[in-house]
Design a protein around this motif. Structure first.
Motif: not given
Length: 386
Positions: A77-78, A80, A86, A89-90
């Motif tokens: 989920s973090l 790119d 990313d 996202r972080c």
């Protein structure tokens, strides 16, 4: 690319100095290391971050909220599309379950981690951060050099006019062409003598800025402005409380030369309120938002887009903080320059050891990441948690 560990320490800022509002003898900073599983030249990529001077270390917030949220997020989920971490996202993961508003100390904690994440991403791509930013967000355009000014002129115990002049001579000898000094901590007549003493050294008003650090009320700010307006100073900085937008707008009707403010606004929303309501003039005034204190570069990018939408050029932005992170941003996003602390706030102030200032400008090394490893006294602190 995965985050495998995050470490933080509290480090003192070694500065026995004061401005009109606070002294820095007890000031601290958070330093973080974000360790990843990416390998470059046989070594894991580690990103580093810290907070700018003027705000204290954020060990509690980092340990209780923001580091756990990053560590517990699903690794994918973090990432790119390239499989790299990313930063946006972080940022979203760190700010999960946080209410809007209240941009005080948490913006500093997030900014520390954001800095380290950008350092790690640029290292993983084997490019300097300024080039990464230019390529991603500025059409590949970057400045060859950044204009910088030497911030000093603090109130030291026992320091008189001769000592103040010697300090400014030292900055000019280092290659700076513009300096800044603190005012507002002594009576007006005494500050005027200090300003005149510095003007004797620098030679022209455009080579000197003055900084009140938000100390004055409106009446005092107007009085001080009338006393200095004929000096032709580079700018009159933070004359008022940073959140009193109406007072800033009123002062702008009385003081025609350039004003500067923004270093104590820590979100895009607060930055936008200043632009909407502070009466600042995009043809002359300076915005000093500090990305290390205001939720990091992810938020600073939002702030830049907001400024463009309101008719402001990034050239009006001269970030506060005097650190390598803001310098990379100034070059890669083509801002108006960057603050510099050649003598204070060790080891965090100042740039890489091989980045000499020439005629008031400095170029950045072509080194991956932000370049902390090229600043010996700062690297000595960071490598302890690498």
């Amino acid at each position: 690319m995965r985050i495998v560990a995050i470490r933080d320490i509290v480090s003192p800022i070694r500065s026995n100095i004061a401005n009109a509002y606070i002294d820095f003898s007890q000031m601290t900073a958070s330093v973080v290391a974000v360790v990843t599983d990416a390998m470059v030249d046989g070594k894991p990529v580690v990103g580093f971050g810290f907070n700018s001077n003027g705000r204290y270390a954020q060990h509690g917030l980092l340990g209780e909220r923001f580091i756990p949220r990053l560590s517990q997020a699903k690794p994918d989920s973090l990432l790119d599309g390239e499989g790299l971490i990313d930063p946006a996202r972080c940022w979203a993961a760190m700010m999960a379950n946080e209410k809007p508003g209240g941009h005080g100390e948490r913006s500093v904690a997030v900014g520390v981690l954001d800095m380290a994440i950008w350092d790690a991403v640029a290292k993983a791509k084997r490019v300097p951060l300024w080039k990464l930013l230019a390529d991603r967000y500025n059409g590949g355009q970057a400045d060859e050099k950044a204009w910088v000014y030497a911030a000093g002129g603090y109130y030291y115990p026992g320091k008189g006019l001769a000592g103040l002049q010697d300090e400014m001579k030292h900055y000019l000898g280092l290659g700076y062409s513009c300096v800044k000094m603190k005012v507002g901590g002594v009576p007006l007549a005494e500050d005027l003598k200090r300003i005149e003493a510095v003007l004797e050294i620098v030679g022209a008003g455009e080579r000197l800025a003055v900084d009140v650090n938000g100390k004055f009320d409106l009446t005092t700010a107007i009085e001080f402005g009338r006393a200095i307006r004929d000096f032709g100073l580079r700018w009159y900085e933070e004359p008022l409380d940073p959140l009193d937008y109406l007072a800033h707008a009123a002062l702008a009707t009385e003081y025609a030369p350039p004003l500067a403010t923004g270093e104590n606004l820590f979100s895009m929303q607060d930055a936008r309120n200043l632009i909407r309501h502070g009466g600042l003039r995009p043809d002359r005034d300076i915005l000093q938002y500090d990305p290390a204190l205001s939720y990091g570069l992810v938020e600073y990018l939002r702030t830049i887009e907001m400024l463009k939408a309101h008719g402001w050029s990034p050239r009006r932005c001269v970030p506060h903080g005097g650190h390598q992170f803001a310098l990379n941003i100034a070059v890669g996003l083509q801002c108006g320059g960057n603050e510099s602390y050649p003598q204070v706030f060790a080891p965090f102030g100042g740039f890489a050891d091989d980045c000499a200032v020439v005629d008031g400008r400095v170029s950045l090394p072509d080194a991956p990441g932000i370049g902390f490893e090229r600043k010996a006294d700062l690297w000595a602190v960071m490598k302890e948690i690498a």
